[in-house]
Scaffold this motif. Structure first.
Motif, short mmCIF file in Angstrom:
data_model
loop_
_atom_site.label_atom_id
_atom_site.label_comp_id
_atom_site.label_asym_id
_atom_site.label_seq_id
_atom_site.Cartn_x
_atom_site.Cartn_y
_atom_site.Cartn_z
N SER A 249 0.80 -1.22 0.00
CA SER A 249 0.00 0.00 0.00
C SER A 249 0.84 1.28 0.00
CB SER A 249 -0.93 0.01 1.22
OG SER A 249 -0.18 -0.03 2.42
N SER A 250 2.13 1.18 0.33
CA SER A 250 2.98 2.37 0.35
C SER A 250 3.54 2.71 -1.03
CB SER A 250 4.14 2.17 1.34
OG SER A 250 5.04 1.17 0.87
N GLU A 251 3.30 1.87 -2.02
CA GLU A 251 3.81 2.10 -3.37
C GLU A 251 2.67 2.60 -4.26
OE1 GLU A 251 7.56 -0.98 -3.29
OE2 GLU A 251 5.82 -1.54 -4.51
N TYR A 252 2.92 3.70 -4.96
CA TYR A 252 1.83 4.35 -5.69
C TYR A 252 2.38 5.12 -6.89
CZ TYR A 252 3.46 8.55 -3.25
OH TYR A 252 4.22 9.58 -2.78
N ALA A 253 1.45 5.57 -7.73
CA ALA A 253 1.77 6.46 -8.85
C ALA A 253 0.83 7.65 -8.79
CB ALA A 253 1.63 5.74 -10.17
N LYS A 254 1.28 8.76 -9.37
CA LYS A 254 0.41 9.93 -9.48
C LYS A 254 0.75 10.68 -10.76
CE LYS A 254 3.28 13.06 -6.67
NZ LYS A 254 3.29 13.98 -5.50
N HIS A 255 -0.28 11.29 -11.35
CA HIS A 255 -0.08 12.13 -12.53
C HIS A 255 -1.35 12.92 -12.80
CE1 HIS A 255 -1.87 9.13 -15.69
NE2 HIS A 255 -2.20 8.71 -14.49
N ASP A 256 -1.23 13.95 -13.60
CA ASP A 256 -2.40 14.72 -14.02
C ASP A 256 -2.29 14.99 -15.51
OD1 ASP A 256 -0.24 16.65 -13.11
OD2 ASP A 256 -1.63 18.07 -14.01
N PHE A 257 -3.45 15.11 -16.17
CA PHE A 257 -3.47 15.25 -17.63
C PHE A 257 -4.82 15.79 -18.06
CE2 PHE A 257 -4.55 11.00 -16.28
CZ PHE A 257 -5.72 10.70 -16.97
N THR A 258 -4.91 16.20 -19.32
CA THR A 258 -6.18 16.61 -19.90
C THR A 258 -6.68 15.50 -20.83
OG1 THR A 258 -5.04 17.78 -21.69
CG2 THR A 258 -5.67 19.07 -19.74
N PHE A 259 -7.98 15.52 -21.07
CA PHE A 259 -8.55 14.50 -21.94
C PHE A 259 -9.59 15.11 -22.87
CE2 PHE A 259 -11.62 14.58 -18.47
CZ PHE A 259 -12.85 14.41 -19.12
N LEU A 260 -9.82 14.42 -23.96
CA LEU A 260 -10.89 14.74 -24.89
C LEU A 260 -11.65 13.45 -25.13
CD1 LEU A 260 -12.17 16.92 -26.77
CD2 LEU A 260 -10.69 16.04 -28.59
N GLN A 261 -12.96 13.51 -24.96
CA GLN A 261 -13.78 12.32 -25.10
C GLN A 261 -14.87 12.57 -26.13
OE1 GLN A 261 -16.62 9.49 -22.23
NE2 GLN A 261 -15.61 11.28 -21.38
N SER A 262 -15.07 11.61 -27.02
CA SER A 262 -16.12 11.68 -28.02
C SER A 262 -17.06 10.50 -27.77
CB SER A 262 -15.50 11.60 -29.42
OG SER A 262 -16.50 11.57 -30.41
N LEU A 263 -18.37 10.78 -27.65
CA LEU A 263 -19.28 9.68 -27.30
C LEU A 263 -20.59 9.77 -28.06
CD1 LEU A 263 -21.15 10.53 -24.10
CD2 LEU A 263 -18.98 11.66 -24.42
N ILE A 264 -21.16 8.59 -28.32
CA ILE A 264 -22.48 8.44 -28.92
C ILE A 264 -23.31 7.59 -27.97
CG2 ILE A 264 -23.81 7.57 -30.87
CD1 ILE A 264 -21.41 8.07 -32.64
N VAL A 265 -24.52 8.07 -27.66
CA VAL A 265 -25.37 7.37 -26.70
C VAL A 265 -26.79 7.28 -27.24
CG1 VAL A 265 -23.98 8.12 -24.74
CG2 VAL A 265 -25.95 9.49 -25.44
N VAL A 266 -27.55 6.35 -26.70
CA VAL A 266 -28.99 6.25 -26.96
C VAL A 266 -29.70 6.30 -25.61
CG1 VAL A 266 -28.76 4.99 -29.12
CG2 VAL A 266 -28.88 3.72 -26.97
N GLY A 267 -30.91 6.86 -25.59
CA GLY A 267 -31.59 6.98 -24.32
C GLY A 267 -33.05 7.29 -24.45
N GLY A 268 -33.66 7.57 -23.28
CA GLY A 268 -35.07 7.90 -23.22
C GLY A 268 -35.32 9.06 -22.29
#
Length: 272
Positions: A249-268
């Motif tokens: 549990s004492s071993e870890y990673a960290k980072h920060d970044f930006t993202f771009l997401q493209s999505l198609i959905v169906v709904g009601g």
């Protein structure tokens, strides 16, 4: 005089018909959707910290893990495996909605990329990673790092919706309606990080590990009052403050970044 009264009567009748359409107002309606996404990520400096190592991979490149058109998106036993999106929302006014959503993205550190690694770790050069120019090759023996089950962004959004139907000549919006939307959101990151560092034991566990914020825009096409197809583009910032990379549990990673997401959905969309 009679002609003027007739025109006024027709206008009033037309306005009354429009107001009586189910789609003429949204307040009190709920909506739900499900779909898939593609994700794109900026480079980031990923810091790895453990008992005998402390190093940073600078400007690390990453990509998503698309499944393409697949039956898993609608298979109840497997529909959380691909990159997916779920959202449940409520219209607090005719134009504004609040919603809760789950963006299941996938993030994979690109293997065999050349990068600059700063810091210390044991057995340097024994993982096939050291290059003659002083840079490091991200080999599987040296480092595997993925949020593939996944990069889970659990968030709340506030969105504004506008009906564009009249601008393109649609009068009966109960049959078909075109809407545009824009929104802002924020939430927590609950990734399942799959990591193998310096040939150590593989780790793969869920943990609340950071936070995110996002903005989005989209187009919505609603059919017969209740059913819709929606396309969205979402951009945002993610900060993974601390995610586990080994059973220790004492071993870890960290980072920060930006993202771009493209999505198609169906709904009601329905009234309560």
């Amino acid at each position: 005089m009679l002609g003027g009264l007739s025109i006024l009567s027709l206008n009033a009748f037309s306005q009354e018909v429009t107001n009586n359409l189910y789609t003429s107002n949204n307040k009190g309606k709920i909506y739900i959707y499900w779909g898939g996404n593609r994700g794109y990520y900026s480079s980031s400096d990923i810091h790895f910290k453990g008992e005998d190592f402390d190093f940073t991979v600078e400007n690390a490149k990453a990509h998503d893990k698309p499944k393409g058109w697949h039956a898993d998106y609608i298979n109840p036993t497997r529909m959380t495996i691909p990159q997916t999106n779920f959202r449940l929302g409520y219209f607090i006014t005719d134009k504004y909605s609040v919603s809760f959503g789950f963006d299941h993205m996938k993030y994979v550190l690109t293997q065999n990329q050349e990068a600059k690694v700063v810091g210390d770790y044991p057995n340097k050069g024994s993982y096939g990673e050291v290059l003659e120019n002083g840079n490091t090759l991200i080999t599987p023996e040296f480092l595997k790092f993925e949020h593939t089950d996944g990069l889970n962004y659990i968030n709340l959004e506030l969105a504004r919706h506008e009906d564009l139907s009249k601008y393109i000549g649609i009068t009966n919006t109960d049959k078909i309606q075109l809407n545009v939307l824009a929104g802002v959101g924020t939430g927590v990151l609950f990734p399942r990080t799959n990591a193998t560092v310096l040939g150590g034991e593989r780790n793969d566990e869920f943990k609340i590990a950071g936070f995110g914020a996002s903005v989005k825009g989209g187009l919505n096409l609603t059919f017969y009052k209740h059913f819709f197809v929606q396309y969205e583009t979402k951009a945002g910032y993610i900060n993974i403050l601390k995610t586990p990379i080994s059973p220790n549990s004492s071993e870890y990673a960290k980072h920060d970044f930006t993202f771009l997401q493209s999505l198609i959905v169906v709904g009601g969309i329905f009234k309560l």
